[in-house]
Design an enzyme around this catalytic site. Structure first.
Site, PDB file in Angstrom:
ATOM      1  N   GLY A 101      -2.841  -1.901  -7.222  1.00 40.96           N
ATOM      2  CA  GLY A 101      -1.684  -2.789  -7.339  1.00 40.96           C
ATOM      3  C   GLY A 101      -1.903  -3.883  -8.372  1.00 40.96           C
ATOM      4  O   GLY A 101      -3.001  -4.420  -8.506  1.00 40.96           O
ATOM      5  N   HIS A 109       0.851  -1.195   0.000  1.00 43.34           N
ATOM      6  CA  HIS A 109       0.000   0.000   0.000  1.00 43.34           C
ATOM      7  C   HIS A 109       0.886   1.244   0.000  1.00 43.34           C
ATOM      8  O   HIS A 109       0.590   2.234  -0.679  1.00 43.34           O
ATOM      9  CB  HIS A 109      -0.886   0.039   1.253  1.00 43.34           C
ATOM     10  CG  HIS A 109      -1.796  -1.144   1.422  1.00 43.34           C
ATOM     11  ND1 HIS A 109      -1.600  -2.106   2.385  1.00 43.34           N
ATOM     12  CD2 HIS A 109      -2.914  -1.502   0.754  1.00 43.34           C
ATOM     13  CE1 HIS A 109      -2.562  -3.010   2.314  1.00 43.34           C
ATOM     14  NE2 HIS A 109      -3.377  -2.679   1.325  1.00 43.34           N
TER      15      HIS A 109
HETATM   16  P1  AMP Z   1      -6.332  -4.191  -0.252  1.00 45.27           P
HETATM   17  O1  AMP Z   1      -6.140  -3.403   1.006  1.00 45.27           O
HETATM   18  O2  AMP Z   1      -5.857  -5.608  -0.156  1.00 45.27           O
HETATM   19  O3  AMP Z   1      -7.723  -4.058  -0.812  1.00 45.27           O
HETATM   20  O4  AMP Z   1      -5.378  -3.527  -1.332  1.00 45.27           O
HETATM   21  C1  AMP Z   1      -5.459  -2.160  -1.631  1.00 45.27           C
HETATM   22  C2  AMP Z   1      -4.609  -1.865  -2.830  1.00 45.27           C
HETATM   23  O5  AMP Z   1      -3.251  -2.185  -2.541  1.00 45.27           O
HETATM   24  C3  AMP Z   1      -5.007  -2.686  -4.062  1.00 45.27           C
HETATM   25  O6  AMP Z   1      -4.915  -1.864  -5.212  1.00 45.27           O
HETATM   26  C4  AMP Z   1      -3.960  -3.773  -4.067  1.00 45.27           C
HETATM   27  O7  AMP Z   1      -3.721  -4.308  -5.356  1.00 45.27           O
HETATM   28  C5  AMP Z   1      -2.749  -3.018  -3.556  1.00 45.27           C
HETATM   29  N1  AMP Z   1      -1.756  -3.964  -3.030  1.00 45.27           N
HETATM   30  C6  AMP Z   1      -1.957  -4.941  -2.118  1.00 45.27           C
HETATM   31  N2  AMP Z   1      -0.818  -5.648  -1.934  1.00 45.27           N
HETATM   32  C7  AMP Z   1       0.108  -5.116  -2.752  1.00 45.27           C
HETATM   33  C8  AMP Z   1       1.481  -5.409  -3.031  1.00 45.27           C
HETATM   34  N3  AMP Z   1       2.130  -6.408  -2.434  1.00 45.27           N
HETATM   35  N4  AMP Z   1       2.135  -4.642  -3.943  1.00 45.27           N
HETATM   36  C9  AMP Z   1       1.483  -3.620  -4.576  1.00 45.27           C
HETATM   37  N5  AMP Z   1       0.200  -3.297  -4.358  1.00 45.27           N
HETATM   38  C10 AMP Z   1      -0.483  -4.026  -3.457  1.00 45.27           C
END
Ligand code: AMP
Length: 273
Positions: free
Chosen positions: A139, A28
């Site tokens: 991401g 994030h």
């Molecule tokens: P989430 O909190 O899991 O809904 O993720 C929020 C955002 O962070 C989404 O756009 C995910 O794709 C991105 N994200 C989560 N993990 C990663 C990572 N390891 N590398 C890059 N972006 C990430």
């Protein structure tokens, strides 16, 4: 939230937006840093969105360390956190959902998580309406989600620019995820085998020899080295349409999901043949 971003807009300040479910980590963080570089103001939303969880999924145990998240956001210079309650996001009587095309939502993770991407698209559209960003950062870790959001933005004539950001990994290449916290020490030790499997299959695919089905078989065989692994899928698809790859050529993406104990891990890599 809307009043704040309207004031920024009136001053012609550009707004970057990073939607999250909290339990923030360096993945994030990388999206936030990119938004800070590109935009005058950065908004992060923290909302564990119930409409994207199935009845048997981990909604109630999903981590919610809000004070730590707030600290991380402050340290990265985030200008505002949007943290609505479930009631605010979905007042009584709520019933309208965004339905992205089945060819994108009923494949890969969508086969195993019915309704998930409808919930994602719905909440993201609502968040876009409230925050009104110039750019939104997602991401590549969630590659199918990124593809579906791009489709929605295009189909519904939204003016926000979607920016895809590379997957951030641990030293042993395990993709960072809020759900990694569920892994036992033994599961955590085996989890990097998922990336290793995808990487080996990717290298094989990029020789251009063989067929997509053979690459998927190789990926699955290698993923099975994770003790107790239950593979949802390992699929080689067209990077843009998510349709099954017909041959080893062009811009492809290799994606996999595997359940290890109580944790579902996903990962993916680009494949250029
Ligand atoms: P989430 O909190 O899991 O809904 O993720 C929020 C955002 O962070 C989404 O756009 C995910 O794709 C991105 N994200 C989560 N993990 C990663 C990572 N390891 N590398 C890059 N972006 C990430």
């Amino acid at each position: 939230m809307r009043a704040l971003t309207s004031r920024w807009k009136a001053k012609r300040l550009s707004i970057g937006f990073v939607p999250t479910m909290g339990a923030l980590h360096a993945g994030h963080g990388s999206l936030i840093k990119r938004a800070k570089r590109d935009c005058d103001k950065v908004v992060v939303s923290i909302f564990v969105n119930p409409t994207q969880f199935g009845p048997k999924e981990d909604l109630s145990r999903y981590p919610r360390p809000f004070s730590a998240d707030k600290k991380l956001c402050a340290s990265l210079g985030v200008d505002a956190i949007y943290h609505p309650s479930v009631k605010q996001a979905y007042p009584d009587g709520f019933g309208t959902l965004v339905e992205p095309p089945a060819r994108l939502t009923e494949v890969l993770c969508g086969k195993f998580r019915p309704g998930h991407f409808k919930g994602v698209a719905t909440v993201v559209l609502k968040l876009f309406e409230t925050v009104n960003p110039d750019r939104a950062y997602f991401g590549e870790k969630d590659y199918q989600q990124l593809t579906i959001i791009r489709r929605m933005v295009h189909d519904l004539d939204l003016t926000v620019q979607v920016v895809g950001c590379p997957t951030i990994r641990e030293k042993d290449k395990l993709a960072l995820s809020s759900r990694n916290a569920y892994l036992s020490p033994a599961e955590r030790a085996a989890a990097p085998l998922l990336h290793q499997a995808l990487d080996a299959a990717r290298r094989q695919a990029e020789t251009g020899r063989g067929r997509p089905a053979g690459i998927e078989r190789l990926a699955k065989k290698l993923i099975r080295r994770i003790p107790g692994a239950r593979i949802d899928y390992a699929s080689l698809v067209d990077a843009r349409t998510l349709a099954p790859a017909q041959r080893l050529s062009g811009r492809l993406r290799l994606l996999a999901a595997v359940r290890v104990g109580r944790t579902r891990l996903i990962d993916n890599l680009p494949v250029s043949c």
